[in-house]
Structures are given as structure tokens and as C-alpha cells.
Design a protein around this motif. Structure first.
Motif, PDB file in Angstrom:
ATOM      1  N   LEU A 155     -67.881   4.541 -20.249  1.00 40.22           N
ATOM      2  CA  LEU A 155     -66.935   4.114 -19.222  1.00 40.22           C
ATOM      3  C   LEU A 155     -66.053   2.987 -19.746  1.00 40.22           C
ATOM      4  O   LEU A 155     -64.829   2.993 -19.541  1.00 40.22           O
ATOM      5  N   ALA A 156     -66.651   2.013 -20.429  1.00 38.35           N
ATOM      6  CA  ALA A 156     -65.872   0.909 -20.983  1.00 38.35           C
ATOM      7  C   ALA A 156     -64.862   1.408 -22.013  1.00 38.35           C
ATOM      8  O   ALA A 156     -63.720   0.920 -22.068  1.00 38.35           O
ATOM      9  N   GLN A 157     -65.262   2.377 -22.804  1.00 39.47           N
ATOM     10  CA  GLN A 157     -64.357   2.947 -23.812  1.00 39.47           C
ATOM     11  C   GLN A 157     -63.164   3.630 -23.158  1.00 39.47           C
ATOM     12  O   GLN A 157     -62.005   3.443 -23.577  1.00 39.47           O
ATOM     13  N   ARG A 158     -63.427   4.417 -22.126  1.00 45.41           N
ATOM     14  CA  ARG A 158     -62.339   5.106 -21.424  1.00 45.41           C
ATOM     15  C   ARG A 158     -61.398   4.101 -20.759  1.00 45.41           C
ATOM     16  O   ARG A 158     -60.180   4.274 -20.754  1.00 45.41           O
ATOM     17  N   ILE A 159     -61.974   3.036 -20.174  1.00 44.18           N
ATOM     18  CA  ILE A 159     -61.148   2.008 -19.544  1.00 44.18           C
ATOM     19  C   ILE A 159     -60.287   1.298 -20.589  1.00 44.18           C
ATOM     20  O   ILE A 159     -59.107   1.012 -20.362  1.00 44.18           O
ATOM     21  N   THR A 160     -60.863   1.039 -21.755  1.00 48.11           N
ATOM     22  CA  THR A 160     -60.127   0.377 -22.826  1.00 48.11           C
ATOM     23  C   THR A 160     -58.927   1.200 -23.261  1.00 48.11           C
ATOM     24  O   THR A 160     -57.817   0.665 -23.456  1.00 48.11           O
ATOM     25  N   GLU A 182     -76.432   3.182 -15.074  1.00 49.47           N
ATOM     26  CA  GLU A 182     -77.827   3.614 -15.244  1.00 49.47           C
ATOM     27  C   GLU A 182     -78.308   3.560 -16.693  1.00 49.47           C
ATOM     28  O   GLU A 182     -79.474   3.283 -16.940  1.00 49.47           O
ATOM     29  N   THR A 183     -77.448   3.853 -17.656  1.00 48.35           N
ATOM     30  CA  THR A 183     -77.825   3.735 -19.067  1.00 48.35           C
ATOM     31  C   THR A 183     -76.734   2.983 -19.816  1.00 48.35           C
ATOM     32  O   THR A 183     -75.569   2.971 -19.393  1.00 48.35           O
ATOM     33  N   PHE A 184     -77.111   2.386 -20.926  1.00 50.55           N
ATOM     34  CA  PHE A 184     -76.143   1.654 -21.731  1.00 50.55           C
ATOM     35  C   PHE A 184     -75.100   2.589 -22.315  1.00 50.55           C
ATOM     36  O   PHE A 184     -73.914   2.239 -22.417  1.00 50.55           O
ATOM     37  N   THR A 185     -75.524   3.804 -22.673  1.00 48.71           N
ATOM     38  CA  THR A 185     -74.605   4.767 -23.275  1.00 48.71           C
ATOM     39  C   THR A 185     -73.499   5.158 -22.298  1.00 48.71           C
ATOM     40  O   THR A 185     -72.316   5.208 -22.655  1.00 48.71           O
ATOM     41  N   ARG A 186     -73.871   5.427 -21.040  1.00 48.65           N
ATOM     42  CA  ARG A 186     -72.852   5.776 -20.032  1.00 48.65           C
ATOM     43  C   ARG A 186     -71.938   4.589 -19.750  1.00 48.65           C
ATOM     44  O   ARG A 186     -70.729   4.750 -19.538  1.00 48.65           O
ATOM     45  N   THR A 244     -73.745  -4.522 -19.182  1.00 40.55           N
ATOM     46  CA  THR A 244     -75.176  -4.731 -19.339  1.00 40.55           C
ATOM     47  C   THR A 244     -75.839  -3.357 -19.454  1.00 40.55           C
ATOM     48  O   THR A 244     -75.162  -2.329 -19.491  1.00 40.55           O
ATOM     49  N   TYR A 245     -77.177  -3.370 -19.500  1.00 43.46           N
ATOM     50  CA  TYR A 245     -77.866  -2.105 -19.763  1.00 43.46           C
ATOM     51  C   TYR A 245     -77.493  -1.020 -18.761  1.00 43.46           C
ATOM     52  O   TYR A 245     -77.236   0.127 -19.152  1.00 43.46           O
ATOM     53  N   ASP A 246     -77.444  -1.340 -17.474  1.00 43.63           N
ATOM     54  CA  ASP A 246     -77.259  -0.299 -16.470  1.00 43.63           C
ATOM     55  C   ASP A 246     -76.050  -0.500 -15.571  1.00 43.63           C
ATOM     56  O   ASP A 246     -75.901   0.190 -14.565  1.00 43.63           O
ATOM     57  N   ARG A 247     -75.166  -1.459 -15.921  1.00 41.12           N
ATOM     58  CA  ARG A 247     -73.995  -1.717 -15.090  1.00 41.12           C
ATOM     59  C   ARG A 247     -72.801  -2.122 -15.935  1.00 41.12           C
ATOM     60  O   ARG A 247     -72.955  -2.707 -17.005  1.00 41.12           O
ATOM     61  N   LEU A 248     -71.619  -1.831 -15.397  1.00 40.55           N
ATOM     62  CA  LEU A 248     -70.385  -2.336 -15.978  1.00 40.55           C
ATOM     63  C   LEU A 248     -69.603  -3.029 -14.881  1.00 40.55           C
ATOM     64  O   LEU A 248     -69.245  -2.408 -13.874  1.00 40.55           O
ATOM     65  N   ARG A 249     -69.367  -4.322 -15.058  1.00 38.96           N
ATOM     66  CA  ARG A 249     -68.588  -5.097 -14.099  1.00 38.96           C
ATOM     67  C   ARG A 249     -67.144  -5.170 -14.618  1.00 38.96           C
ATOM     68  O   ARG A 249     -66.910  -5.473 -15.785  1.00 38.96           O
TER      69      ARG A 249
END
Length: 218
Positions: free
Chosen positions: A41-46, A33-37, A61-66
Motif C-alpha cells: 500500500l505504501a509503495q502504491r501511494i508513493t 494486517e501484515t507488513f507485506t500488505r 508498522t507491522y499491521d497498519r499504515l498511517r
């Protein structure tokens, strides 16, 4: 090196809320929903990936992480991917981020050719692609973003129909819906003989696309 898992085994062992098998990989799309979230999530996954030294591909992207997981040493899904997928699902739950299975899909360009070695270098040059590590008859985007290109051997010239088509690999449990929606949108079914491995569809002018799943391929 880990043992390759079958697509059926992977499907049974991953969180059905998030993950689907697509072309020897598993994918999830999280609606942040937001780039910050999404960045969080990407940071935690990393951090989780670094801890086990097994790294997914992330597309933010702005509102999604694939998220895409595969074991490159064996060109498929292994226990390492299953374990990391479970951790990623847990992280998403902790952050209250939901996934979107129906949007998942992987597109390939299929080129029918009489002389593949003669044709393939042209497409490699045009796209600035590299040879696929798993087969001699395919090309891949070095950046891992664009569609792969694979070459299908023809036995005889075929001027009566198009010789380039798209393959869209989708989650096995949304394939029939995709086919129905495409037909409702003006297309027609060319062949369902190989379903659920793939359905051949065509638009109103006869341009073809295959809707594919992992089923009937293991």
C-alpha cells in the motif's frame, strides 16, 4: 500555492470511510494486517504521490499504515490533499484494505507559562525540537513523529492545579465516545463549556487532558 479549505469543507469532500480532519491535516489509518500488505500500500501511494508531486507522511508498522496529508506551503489542507486522498482511498479499495477511523488521534503537550520566551528554549533543548513554522509559541518534532508542544499564556501564577496537560485531537464523530469512556474509566468532566471544540477532563487525581475536535474552530 493553493487556497486553504475549511475543516467543514474538507470533511464534506473526503471519503468518510477513511479520512478525518486533525489539526490542519487529514489522517487515515489502514489496517493492513501484515507488513507485506502495508509495504505494498505504501509503495502504491508513493507512486501516486510522485506522479502529482505532492507527498504524504507515511508511518508503517507491522499491521497498519498511517497516512497524513497537508499542504506545507499554506499550513493546512488544500485541493491537492483532497485529490490525493481520493486516489489513496481508491488504492486501498483495490487492495481490499480497510481503515480504522476510531483509532485516529493527534496528541499535543500544552504548557501554561507566564513568560513563554523564557520557558520555550528549555523544552526545545530537552526534546531536541525545532520552532513550529506556523506560530512563535509552539515546537515540533523534526522527524514528525513525537507530539508537538505549545505554550499557553498565563495571566497570573496558578499553583493550585497542574500547568502541563495533554491535548488529544480526535475525529469529530468519535469525540463524545472518547469522553464517555474516559469518565467511565474513573475520570470526570472538568468543563464542557467549549464543546465540541474541546472537553476538559481529569483523572482521579486531577491531572487534566483536553479532548479536542476541529468543530467550532473554523
Amino acid at each position: 500555492m493553493s487556497d486553504l479549505l475549511t475543516h467543514a469543507d474538507v470533511t464534506a469532500r473526503t471519503d468518510a470511510r477513511h479520512w478525518r480532519v486533525l489539526l490542519n491535516t487529514i489522517h487515515a489509518s489502514f489496517r493492513t494486517e501484515t507488513f507485506t500488505r502495508g509495504f505494498l500500500l505504501a509503495q502504491r501511494i508513493t507512486i501516486a504521490a510522485e506522479a502529482v508531486q505532492h507527498h504524504p507522511d507515511l508511518h508503517l508498522t507491522y499491521d497498519r499504515l498511517r497516512v497524513r496529508l497537508t499542504s506545507h506551503d499554506v499550513h493546512g489542507v488544500t485541493d491537492r490533499d483532497i485529490a490525493l486522498a481520493a486516489v489513496i482511498s481508491q488504492i486501498a479499495d483495490e487492495l481490499g484494505i480497510e481503515s480504522e477511523v476510531p483509532v485516529l488521534g493527534v496528541t499535543e503537550i500544552a504548557v501554561d507559562a507566564l513568560d513563554i520566551p523564557a520557558v520555550l528554549p528549555f523544552w526545545r533543548a530537552v526534546f531536541a525540537y525545532r520552532d513550529d513554522a506556523t506560530t512563535q509559541d509552539a515546537l515540533e518534532d523534526p522527524a514528525g513523529i513525537g507530539p508537538s508542544i505549545w505554550f499557553q499564556q498565563m495571566d497570573a501564577p496558578r499553583p493550585q492545579r497542574n500547568r502541563i496537560h495533554l491535548d488529544v485531537t480526535v475525529p469529530h464523530d468519535v469525540a463524545e465516545q472518547r469522553v464517555a469512556e474516559a469518565i467511565a474509566a474513573g475520570g470526570h468532566l472538568v468543563s464542557g463549556d467549549r464543546a465540541p471544540s474541546f472537553w476538559v477532563l481529569a483523572d482521579p487525581e486531577g491531572n487534566e487532558v483536553c479532548v479536542c475536535t476541529w468543530q467550532a474552530r473554523d
